[in-house]
Design a protein around this motif. Sequence first.
Motif, PDB file in Angstrom:
ATOM      1  N   LYS A 184      -5.957  -2.170  14.146  1.00  0.00           N
ATOM      2  CA  LYS A 184      -7.071  -1.877  13.427  1.00  0.00           C
ATOM      3  C   LYS A 184      -7.085  -2.392  12.074  1.00  0.00           C
ATOM      4  N   LEU A 185      -5.968  -2.810  11.678  1.00  0.00           N
ATOM      5  CA  LEU A 185      -5.686  -3.191   9.942  1.00  0.00           C
ATOM      6  C   LEU A 185      -6.031  -4.866   9.702  1.00  0.00           C
ATOM      7  N   ASN A 186      -6.142  -5.517  11.137  1.00  0.00           N
ATOM      8  CA  ASN A 186      -6.339  -7.025  11.010  1.00  0.00           C
ATOM      9  C   ASN A 186      -5.715  -7.553   9.865  1.00  0.00           C
TER      10      ASN A 186
ATOM     11  N   GLY B  43       5.591  -5.241   2.819  1.00  0.00           N
ATOM     12  CA  GLY B  43       4.514  -6.366   3.372  1.00  0.00           C
ATOM     13  C   GLY B  43       3.286  -5.818   3.654  1.00  0.00           C
ATOM     14  N   ILE B  44       3.274  -4.795   4.624  1.00  0.00           N
ATOM     15  CA  ILE B  44       2.045  -4.206   4.992  1.00  0.00           C
ATOM     16  C   ILE B  44       1.158  -3.469   4.048  1.00  0.00           C
ATOM     17  N   THR B  45       1.964  -2.714   3.134  1.00  0.00           N
ATOM     18  CA  THR B  45       1.329  -1.855   2.184  1.00  0.00           C
ATOM     19  C   THR B  45       0.559  -2.464   1.348  1.00  0.00           C
ATOM     20  N   LYS B  46       1.164  -3.761   0.763  1.00  0.00           N
ATOM     21  CA  LYS B  46       0.560  -4.587  -0.376  1.00  0.00           C
ATOM     22  C   LYS B  46      -0.905  -5.225   0.613  1.00  0.00           C
TER      23      LYS B  46
ATOM     24  N   GLU C 130     -11.075   4.779   6.980  1.00  0.00           N
ATOM     25  CA  GLU C 130     -10.148   4.255   8.142  1.00  0.00           C
ATOM     26  C   GLU C 130      -8.870   3.638   7.428  1.00  0.00           C
ATOM     27  N   LEU C 131      -9.267   2.732   6.536  1.00  0.00           N
ATOM     28  CA  LEU C 131      -8.112   2.074   5.892  1.00  0.00           C
ATOM     29  C   LEU C 131      -7.079   2.881   5.082  1.00  0.00           C
ATOM     30  N   THR C 132      -7.553   4.148   4.350  1.00  0.00           N
ATOM     31  CA  THR C 132      -6.842   5.164   3.783  1.00  0.00           C
ATOM     32  C   THR C 132      -5.988   5.857   4.773  1.00  0.00           C
ATOM     33  N   GLU C 133      -6.746   6.156   5.796  1.00  0.00           N
ATOM     34  CA  GLU C 133      -5.992   7.151   6.957  1.00  0.00           C
ATOM     35  C   GLU C 133      -5.016   6.244   7.661  1.00  0.00           C
ATOM     36  N   ASN C 134      -5.214   5.044   7.995  1.00  0.00           N
ATOM     37  CA  ASN C 134      -4.296   4.239   8.585  1.00  0.00           C
ATOM     38  C   ASN C 134      -3.062   3.905   7.621  1.00  0.00           C
ATOM     39  N   LYS C 135      -3.299   3.602   6.382  1.00  0.00           N
ATOM     40  CA  LYS C 135      -2.184   3.408   5.574  1.00  0.00           C
ATOM     41  C   LYS C 135      -1.160   4.783   5.580  1.00  0.00           C
ATOM     42  N   ARG C 136      -1.994   5.990   5.686  1.00  0.00           N
ATOM     43  CA  ARG C 136      -0.903   6.949   5.525  1.00  0.00           C
ATOM     44  C   ARG C 136      -0.298   7.005   6.984  1.00  0.00           C
ATOM     45  N   TYR C 137      -0.975   6.697   8.085  1.00  0.00           N
ATOM     46  CA  TYR C 137      -0.217   6.825   9.521  1.00  0.00           C
ATOM     47  C   TYR C 137       0.905   5.782   9.292  1.00  0.00           C
ATOM     48  N   ILE C 138       0.748   4.460   8.795  1.00  0.00           N
ATOM     49  CA  ILE C 138       2.010   3.598   8.635  1.00  0.00           C
ATOM     50  C   ILE C 138       2.939   4.162   7.816  1.00  0.00           C
ATOM     51  N   THR C 139       2.471   4.733   6.609  1.00  0.00           N
ATOM     52  CA  THR C 139       3.572   5.223   5.776  1.00  0.00           C
ATOM     53  C   THR C 139       4.444   6.278   6.403  1.00  0.00           C
ATOM     54  N   ASP C 140       3.968   7.221   7.174  1.00  0.00           N
ATOM     55  CA  ASP C 140       4.581   8.210   7.934  1.00  0.00           C
ATOM     56  C   ASP C 140       5.410   7.668   9.066  1.00  0.00           C
ATOM     57  N   TYR C 141       5.031   6.855   9.785  1.00  0.00           N
ATOM     58  CA  TYR C 141       5.558   6.110  10.865  1.00  0.00           C
ATOM     59  C   TYR C 141       6.867   5.414   9.990  1.00  0.00           C
ATOM     60  N   PHE C 142       6.731   4.461   9.212  1.00  0.00           N
ATOM     61  CA  PHE C 142       7.916   3.727   8.436  1.00  0.00           C
ATOM     62  C   PHE C 142       8.814   4.861   7.884  1.00  0.00           C
TER      63      PHE C 142
END
Length: 406
Positions: free
Chosen positions: A62-64, A335-338, A383-395
């Motif tokens: 979803k982040l492309n 890298g993803i977060t940046k 969506e970007l903010t929510e997916n960033k939070r998901y990525i943070t939680d997963y990692f």
Amino acid sequence: MALFEDEAIEEILETNEESNKYLNNVNEGFKLIQKVLSAPGDKVEEFALSNMLNEIFMVLAKLNLNDELEIYNKLRLVESKQKEILRTDGLKGKKILGVGGKFSSGKSCFINSITNAELPEGQRPTTSIATYIVNSDVKRNVALTRKSAYIELEDQALDALTHEFFEKYKIGFSKLIQQLIVYTPKFTYPNIAILDTPGYSKSDVNKGEDSTDAEMARKQLQSIDYLIWLVDSVQGVITQRDIEFISTLNVEEPILFVFTKASLDTEDNIKSKIEQAKKTLEKCNKKVYDVIAYDSVTKEAVLGEGVLEEYLTSINEDTSGEQNFNEIFSAIYDGITKQVEKKIEIMHKKIQQNNKMFNNVNNIEHMDSLLNACLDQYVRLNELTENKRYITDYFNTLIESTCTER
């Protein structure tokens, strides 16, 4: 396959049956099968990395991101290596050196010559078992069964896991055993784990089986750090299929190409083949360490004296990239977060610009158009903010929960 791959199968069958109780005695053969089948499964629970990665990949889609494929490959490589370390004693902290090539390129014989591990050299192309050879003070043969049980095998039992056993009992051990680990004091490179894999291609005739062999070999080679690729010097060519297969592997370090059975050809012919191989390898997307000719029986290089020893020594002394998995996950996450933060910043600027325009518009239709654009941008920002939070939680979960010891 015969003992140096040039003897008749019948001769080897006769020789092995005289000396191996599992091949000579039907009752002993079935006891070996029973031992593998009856071993209780290992109940150690491994961290469910695969499920977590699948969740991450859904968010990444979803982040492309610009390097989405590269991130995917890095995470899959870590997953593969972690699984091997979790289930295989003795791999932690070692560089994994895979030995690949077509079936009948002399892999087991070559590995025996550099490790003195005395591996069986008669595995069938579609029933081969991935085998690790590591340095140890004590000689041990350990089999990991399909039920994730670890069992000790005596040398005769290890020798029986060949096509001779299949020919006699019509049972292939690859259905029962995931992998073998041979611990031996004779292998003098303590920081290397050799991985012996099945040939990726049995022939150019049966494409269906070739595909199965290729997938089996590719899967086993995905966890390696280094690669030695073997070519039968009698056949004498590195094919486009070899290059295509090698190109699909994750190995980043320079590859050593070895022409085996070098004593069966003249030095001039081998020189010509090596020169041609070097030209062919210019099309490969991997780094090439060198191309040499080697005879596994005499344990001597016919062309490229000292190169093999130099290559093994450099791997054994390689201390680069000794990151644990947590550090790798952290680097990928950063890298993803940046990238995501950059996207969020751009989206904020677009929303601010549209808000300014919206305040200065008098035309109703134009106002409606800007309003829809603003709403779409707010949705995308959320969506970007929510997916960033998901990525943070997963990692965070990966970094906190991943372990490298079984």
